[in-house]
Scaffold this motif. Structure first.
Motif, PDB file in Angstrom:
ATOM      1  N   ASP A   1       0.897  -1.473   0.032  1.00 49.36           N
ATOM      2  CA  ASP A   1       0.149  -0.048   0.058  1.00 49.36           C
ATOM      3  C   ASP A   1       0.802   1.160   0.029  1.00 49.36           C
ATOM      4  O   ASP A   1       0.639   2.179  -0.500  1.00 49.36           O
ATOM      5  N   GLU A   2       2.089   1.218   0.729  1.00 49.73           N
ATOM      6  CA  GLU A   2       2.874   2.393   0.565  1.00 49.73           C
ATOM      7  C   GLU A   2       3.502   2.562  -0.545  1.00 49.73           C
ATOM      8  O   GLU A   2       3.322   3.932  -0.947  1.00 49.73           O
ATOM      9  N   GLU A   3       3.854   1.653  -1.318  1.00 42.81           N
ATOM     10  CA  GLU A   3       4.453   1.926  -2.602  1.00 42.81           C
ATOM     11  C   GLU A   3       3.230   2.373  -3.761  1.00 42.81           C
ATOM     12  O   GLU A   3       3.668   3.127  -4.285  1.00 42.81           O
ATOM     13  N   TRP A   4       1.947   1.948  -3.546  1.00 39.78           N
ATOM     14  CA  TRP A   4       0.856   2.476  -4.245  1.00 39.78           C
ATOM     15  C   TRP A   4       0.746   3.768  -4.060  1.00 39.78           C
ATOM     16  O   TRP A   4       0.624   4.685  -5.017  1.00 39.78           O
ATOM     17  N   HIS A   5       0.668   4.135  -2.844  1.00 46.62           N
ATOM     18  CA  HIS A   5       0.489   5.562  -2.346  1.00 46.62           C
ATOM     19  C   HIS A   5       1.548   6.529  -2.863  1.00 46.62           C
ATOM     20  O   HIS A   5       1.308   7.794  -3.434  1.00 46.62           O
ATOM     21  N   GLN A   6       2.862   5.984  -3.169  1.00 48.02           N
ATOM     22  CA  GLN A   6       3.997   6.851  -3.564  1.00 48.02           C
ATOM     23  C   GLN A   6       3.840   6.990  -5.121  1.00 48.02           C
ATOM     24  O   GLN A   6       4.016   8.109  -5.562  1.00 48.02           O
ATOM     25  N   GLU A   7       3.364   5.932  -5.800  1.00 52.42           N
ATOM     26  CA  GLU A   7       3.340   5.983  -7.272  1.00 52.42           C
ATOM     27  C   GLU A   7       2.163   7.063  -7.481  1.00 52.42           C
ATOM     28  O   GLU A   7       1.995   7.899  -8.577  1.00 52.42           O
TER      29      GLU A   7
ATOM     30  N   LEU B   1      -7.754   5.819  -5.544  1.00 54.69           N
ATOM     31  CA  LEU B   1      -6.451   5.046  -5.475  1.00 54.69           C
ATOM     32  C   LEU B   1      -6.780   3.707  -6.389  1.00 54.69           C
ATOM     33  O   LEU B   1      -6.161   3.153  -7.377  1.00 54.69           O
ATOM     34  N   GLU B   2      -8.130   3.315  -6.310  1.00 52.40           N
ATOM     35  CA  GLU B   2      -8.533   1.996  -7.141  1.00 52.40           C
ATOM     36  C   GLU B   2      -8.704   2.334  -8.775  1.00 52.40           C
ATOM     37  O   GLU B   2      -8.233   1.490  -9.291  1.00 52.40           O
TER      38      GLU B   2
END
Length: 454
Positions: A140-146, A165-166
């Motif tokens: 989740d952290e990496e997704w938020h960074q992207e 986000l989805e």
């Protein structure tokens, strides 16, 4: 009764042929035995002699097997005079041809996937690029960074502001799949190429051609990022939506089409080193078809490139009427940009009008080709191919009009892009089938094909 006589005749003649070859081998010098034991020669000898002994009613014969005999002789005796692209015989020819057809199909799917990526506005979701690729976000952290990187882009600020986000994950995965599918093509190409090169199947001519296609494929990754980078820059006006440069998009798509055409043509040349030709009359007919097919192919290719500028300028979302463009046949603003040449690449009205004219001209030209060859003495395969090309051109125009009237849905838009490549494939196949045979084959052909009734 006839079947029993046929079987008995084949077995008897096969037995006699075997004893004849056995006696011949005893009197043959050792260095000549390889030629006599060549499987195509022995198989053809057994098969043709067996059929020649079959009693048939008076006035009837079996022309297809006489033709088969002549064709087989040409394949064995004249192969030395033909410049083959593959060493190692029929088995190597089939293996290399299958690999090249698979590579071409992979490029085809990559073009379609790229069209879907563009139509879903997923192409600008990844804001960086590495030649070797990277792993996707795993936490989740990496997704938020992207996602935070994407929020800094003009597309998010002006088009997708407030995106969840989805929803971001969907467009990210689309772009990621497109990039990794392209890299997988490189692996699919390099590994079999190395194997075939080590086996000695690849000739110098084929090797140089494939190296050129590989270099173009490697450069395609850089062209793709160069295109995407233009969409990550701030538009010149706050009223303009961010999008990639139409010039760079056209370069990216044209390069993909060039790679596909190169692979498809090379695969055809490997598996079909000679065009279908059974008489000089058919060769002359094919030459007449080729004189028309070549300029029409260039027109079809130009139409496909103009479609890239339609996509790059989002011109498909304007003038969603047909056959008129709005209330007029020709919009008033087609030459409003200066210098004049810019209108053909950047003016939405002009770009769409060009594409309509070129598409119509392509369909009419293919229709003229079909009409002009109806009474021409040509190979049945060439005639069927011309009919198939006309059918594909009609379908492609229908898809284009439907896409325009439906405001460019993803399904129809991607089908239209796939249709462009399919129509181009038909034109490539037609040009390849009507090319000039080798001199050795020409010398062996009769003036006309004799028609026989079984």
């Amino acid at each position: 009764m006839l079947g029993r006589r046929l079987l008995t005749s084949i077995l008897r003649r096969t037995k006699d042929s075997y004893h004849n070859h056995h006696s011949l081998l005893r009197s043959t010098k050792p260095h000549e035995s390889f030629k006599l034991l060549s499987p195509p020669i022995i198989a053809r000898h057994y098969f043709i002699n067996a059929y020649r002994s079959l009693p048939l009613p008076k006035g009837q014969n079996v022309p297809c097997f006489r033709s088969f005999s002549r064709t087989a002789s040409i394949g064995v005796e004249q192969k030395e005079g033909l410049k083959m692209l593959v060493n190692g015989g029929a088995k190597a020819q089939k293996a290399v041809g299958s690999w090249l057809f698979l590579s071409a199909a992979w490029v085809y799917s990559l073009v379609v996937l790229g069209g879907i990526t563009r139509l879903t506005r997923s192409g600008l979701s990844m804001t960086d690029w590495k030649f070797t690729g990277t792993l996707p976000p795993m936490s989740d952290e990496e997704w938020h960074q992207e996602f935070e990187k994407y929020k800094q882009s003009p597309e998010y600020k002006r088009v997708n502001k407030g995106m969840k986000l989805e929803d971001f994950k969907f467009i990210y995965w689309m772009e990621y799949a497109h990039r990794m599918w392209g890299r997988a093509l490189g692996v699919l190409f390099v590994l079999p190429y190395s194997y075939f090169l080590r086996k000695g199947y690849i000739t110098v001519k084929l090797g140089v051609r494939l190296c050129g296609l590989f270099a173009l494929g490697a450069g395609q990754g850089f062209i793709g990022w160069w295109m995407v980078k233009s969409g990550l820059e701030e538009p010149p006006s706050e009223y303009v939506q961010p999008r990639v440069s139409p010039y760079r998009l056209a370069a990216h798509l044209t390069s993909a089409f060039a790679i596909y055409c190169g692979l498809f043509w090379t695969a055809l040349s490997v598996v079909m080193p000679e065009p279908p030709a059974e008489s000089l009359a058919w060769v002359r007919g094919a030459a007449k078809v080729k004189r028309l097919a070549l300029p029409i192919s260039l027109l079809v290719g130009l139409t496909a490139i103009s479609g890239a500028f339609v996509a790059g300028n989002d011109a498909g979302h304007a003038f969603n009427t047909f056959p008129k463009m709005g209330d007029t046949w020709i919009p008033d603003d087609i030459f409003e940009m200066t210098p004049l040449i810019r209108n053909f690449f950047e003016n939405t009205s002009t770009v769409q009008l060009d594409h309509r004219i070129l598409a119509t001209a392509s369909l009419v030209s293919i229709g003229i080709l079909w009409l002009s060859t109806r009474k021409l003495d040509i190979h049945p395969a060439v005639r069927a191919l011309i009919g198939g090309t006309l059918g594909m051109a009609s379908l492609q125009v229908t898809l284009g009009v439907s896409t325009l009237l439906s405001y460019v849905p993803v399904s129809l838009g991607s089908a239209h892009q796939a249709g462009a490549l399919t129509l181009l494939s038909f034109m490539l196949l037609l040009n390849h089938t009507t090319r000039k045979p080798s001199l050795s084959l020409l010398k062996s052909l009769p003036a006309v094909v004799k028609s026989h009734n079984l």
